[in-house]
Design an enzyme around this catalytic site. Structure first.
Site, PDB file in Angstrom:
ATOM      1  N   ARG A  61       0.823  -1.170  -0.105  1.00 43.98           N
ATOM      2  CA  ARG A  61      -0.069  -0.001   0.040  1.00 43.98           C
ATOM      3  C   ARG A  61       0.905   1.347   0.120  1.00 43.98           C
ATOM      4  NH1 ARG A  61      -1.764   0.768   4.188  1.00 43.98           N
ATOM      5  NH2 ARG A  61      -0.820  -0.769   5.605  1.00 43.98           N
ATOM      6  N   LYS A 201      -8.858  -2.180   0.633  1.00 45.87           N
ATOM      7  CA  LYS A 201      -8.795  -1.050   1.672  1.00 45.87           C
ATOM      8  C   LYS A 201      -9.559   0.136   1.589  1.00 45.87           C
ATOM      9  CE  LYS A 201      -6.476  -3.743   4.474  1.00 45.87           C
ATOM     10  NZ  LYS A 201      -7.145  -4.142   5.371  1.00 45.87           N
ATOM     11  N   HIS A 220     -10.524  -3.836  12.078  1.00 50.01           N
ATOM     12  CA  HIS A 220      -9.526  -4.249  11.136  1.00 50.01           C
ATOM     13  C   HIS A 220      -9.124  -5.855  11.933  1.00 50.01           C
ATOM     14  CE1 HIS A 220      -5.275  -4.267   9.522  1.00 50.01           C
ATOM     15  NE2 HIS A 220      -6.158  -4.799   8.699  1.00 50.01           N
ATOM     16  N   SER A 238      -1.708  -6.095   9.261  1.00 49.87           N
ATOM     17  CA  SER A 238      -0.953  -7.186   8.354  1.00 49.87           C
ATOM     18  C   SER A 238       0.232  -7.723   8.905  1.00 49.87           C
ATOM     19  CB  SER A 238      -0.939  -6.536   6.991  1.00 49.87           C
ATOM     20  OG  SER A 238      -2.185  -5.849   6.428  1.00 49.87           O
ATOM     21  N   LYS A 242      -3.523 -12.172  11.872  1.00 48.39           N
ATOM     22  CA  LYS A 242      -5.055 -12.443  11.793  1.00 48.39           C
ATOM     23  C   LYS A 242      -5.492 -13.545  10.821  1.00 48.39           C
ATOM     24  CE  LYS A 242      -5.988  -8.517  10.172  1.00 48.39           C
ATOM     25  NZ  LYS A 242      -4.785  -8.261   9.688  1.00 48.39           N
ATOM     26  N   THR A 243      -5.099 -13.904   9.559  1.00 55.65           N
ATOM     27  CA  THR A 243      -5.293 -14.846   8.852  1.00 55.65           C
ATOM     28  C   THR A 243      -4.944 -16.259   9.296  1.00 55.65           C
ATOM     29  OG1 THR A 243      -5.205 -13.158   6.868  1.00 55.65           O
ATOM     30  CG2 THR A 243      -5.303 -15.593   6.462  1.00 55.65           C
ATOM     31  N   ASP A 257     -10.032 -10.436   7.612  1.00 57.49           N
ATOM     32  CA  ASP A 257      -9.372  -8.956   7.785  1.00 57.49           C
ATOM     33  C   ASP A 257     -10.265  -7.929   8.194  1.00 57.49           C
ATOM     34  OD1 ASP A 257      -7.151  -7.543   7.292  1.00 57.49           O
ATOM     35  OD2 ASP A 257      -7.929  -6.699   5.154  1.00 57.49           O
ATOM     36  N   ARG A 322       1.279 -12.265  -1.542  1.00 55.76           N
ATOM     37  CA  ARG A 322      -0.048 -12.755  -1.195  1.00 55.76           C
ATOM     38  C   ARG A 322      -0.691 -13.575  -2.285  1.00 55.76           C
ATOM     39  NH1 ARG A 322      -1.955  -9.268   3.224  1.00 55.76           N
ATOM     40  NH2 ARG A 322      -0.770  -7.638   3.505  1.00 55.76           N
TER      41      ARG A 322
END
Length: 536
Positions: A61, A201, A220, A238, A242-243, A257, A322
């Site tokens: 990003r 996003k 988030h 990130s 989390k994932t 997410d 990713r």
């Protein structure tokens, strides 16, 4: 203008003032998007059938290139200390230049939804220059049923043209890259970057602006639920887990997410997952690994060997490799994207200082303190210019996506925790045995065992000590876990070096939290790190 109108959209791109001498492709299927992406040389194929694309210069990003229109509606509602402004006139000029640029392009349109709760859904039209971007966002957002597309009317539009180059003087931006949002017209313009994550996003940012006015908490986070419906929420930036941690075969995955939390429980904003793949292994993360071998998955900046097999250990393009796949590629994923009120909240931090314990129980006041603090480390590659982990405080574990003041989200969280009696835990997925460069990452097996005990309630029965620096409760012993790792000071060879690092981190917490002191109650201020006697 040629239109491939296979699903009879209720509206056309002309409603956004767009015309093109090229072809407009509406709501193409996965196979058709594969064909177009490969025919145009945008992407290739892996040995196992995933589409493989590269994002060029931008492999993460670009938060410094993101802008919000400052007008009468947003002047007093946006947290301008955290968000950059452009004037309505600058946005209008940018929008006009986007429309002119699009006149020579083929365009791909996907009509999708952000938000699994019908009362809080955001129908979104995404118009892209690249076919693989269209597949990416089709994977990531919620896909309406085929018969619903004929009456689909978007409430927000995203126009993503990587070949567009912004002019800082003309458009009021910083560089040739721009992400600009007009909340009045609900239009997002993305140019000068091929990083697909900017699209998803942008939807999250919009929902973060809209939902608090409805007393719904945008988060988030990832989320899952146990067999008894006991839902858990995992906050974190990130790369903090989390994932990975929400993809647990013994629990139903709600999403990985972005979620909302309101009167009826929690709901996913998305219809897919965007998982980091650097050093991904079948042994450690079998559910995510399996998605990389599926037709329909998008692999982003992943290197293939000579046989077309992904090498997930190769970070030569970026550490931020990713995969983007629809949620149903995870065998135990929720079909509805919804769950009831959460029983547990997990706040994930990748502590680069090696000071935090692997798990700690938080009081409601401590939970709000750590939520507003958002301490973690930016993981290499997630943003441009970040090449190794560095300590950061990202309020609400998602400051780049928070248009409103953090106290808005903090107060919503405090009220929801109190109303539903939620257990709160802080989990360190970062370093132990020393700081980054000396210690090592927390073993994922340890993290999973501690999380399982927290989520099934058994951890609450353990003996706890009060941390001498941060005041939260840390378990002394947990079955199946080496007790030494539960006390981070004991994992350091040099105990005085640990004490020095702990004091340094305490000072950083206090310094960073000063901006929130006028917005929180006394009990939250008292949750600040401070020297105290350790209590067994």
């Amino acid at each position: 203008m040629n239109e491939t109108d296979r699903r009879n959209p209720a509206t056309s791109i002309e409603d956004n003032g767009l015309t093109t001498r090229g072809t407009v492709y509406y709501n193409l299927s996965i196979s058709r998007l594969y064909e177009e992406a490969i025919r145009r040389g945008e992407a290739g194929l892996s040995e196992h059938g995933a589409i493989v694309a590269r994002t060029g210069t931008h492999t993460g990003r670009s938060p410094t290139d993101k802008f919000i229109v400052r007008d009468a509606d947003t002047d007093n509602t946006i947290w301008w200390d955290n968000n950059k402004a452009v004037s309505p006139e600058q946005f209008e000029t940018l929008y006009a230049d986007f429309r002119r640029h699009a006149e020579e392009l083929d365009l791909f349109v996907q009509d999708l939804v952000g938000g699994a709760d019908p009362d809080n859904a955001l129908p979104t039209r995404v118009i892209t220059e690249y076919a693989w971007h269209s597949l990416f966002i089709r994977n990531l957002l919620i896909r309406p049923k085929r018969e619903e597309l004929s009456r689909f009317v978007p409430k927000m539009t995203i126009i993503d043209l990587p070949s567009f180059k912004a002019d800082p003087t003309r458009h009021g931006c910083r560089s040739e890259t721009v992400i600009a949002i007009d909340f009045k017209r609900m239009v997002v313009l993305i140019g000068g970057t091929a990083y697909a994550g900017e699209m998803k996003k942008s939807v999250f940012t919009a929902l973060n602006y809209i939902l608090p006015t409805r007393d719904v908490m945008p988060m988030h986070c990832s989320a899952n639920a146990g067999p008894a419906g006991d839902a858990a929420v995992f906050f974190g930036l990130s790369g903090t887990g989390k994932t990975t941690l929400s993809a647990d075969s013994s629990r139903t995955l709600i999403g990985d997410d972005e979620h909302g939390w309101g009167a009826d429980g929690i709901f996913n904003f998305e219809g897919g997952c965007y998982a980091k793949t650097i050093r991904l292994s079948q042994e450690a993360e079998p559910e995510i690994f399996a998605t990389t071998r599926r037709f329909g998955t998008v692999l982003e900046n992943v290197i293939l060997d000579e046989n077309g097999v992904p090498n997930f250990d190769d970070g030569s393009l970026t550490e931020n490799t990713r995969c983007a796949y629809p949620l149903h590629f995870i065998p135990n994923a929720s079909e509805t994207g919804r769950a009831g009120q959460p029983k547990s909240i997990i706040m994930l931090t990748a502590d680069a200082f090696g000071v935090m314990p692997p798990i700690a129980r938080l009081t409601p006041a401590q939970a709000m303190y750590h939520f507003l603090s958002g301490y973690t480390a930016k993981v290499a590659g997630t943003e441009r210019g970040v090449n190794e982990p560095e300590a950061t405080f990202s309020t609400c574990f998602g400051a780049p996506f928070m248009p409103r003041h953090p106290s808005v989200y903090g107060n919503l969280l405090r009220d929801l925790i109190a109303e539903h009696g939620v257990d709160c835990w802080l989990v360190n997925t970062g370093w132990t045995g020393g700081a980054y460069g000396t210690g090592h990452r927390m073993p994922i097996g340890v993290t999973r065992k501690l999380l399982s005990a927290a989520l099934d309630g058994s951890l609450n029965q353990a003996d706890f000590r009060t941390d001498a620096h941060f005041g939260f409760a840390v378990p002394v012993a947990v079955p199946g876990v080496d007790s030494t790792i539960l006390n981070p000071r004991e994992t350091w060879a040099d105990k005085s070096a640990y004490d020095k690092q702990a004091r340094r981190l305490m000072e950083m917490f206090v310094d960073k939290f000063a901006r929130f002191e006028a917005h929180v109650d006394r009990d939250v201020l008292n949750a600040s790190p401070q020297p105290r006697e350790a209590a067994e």
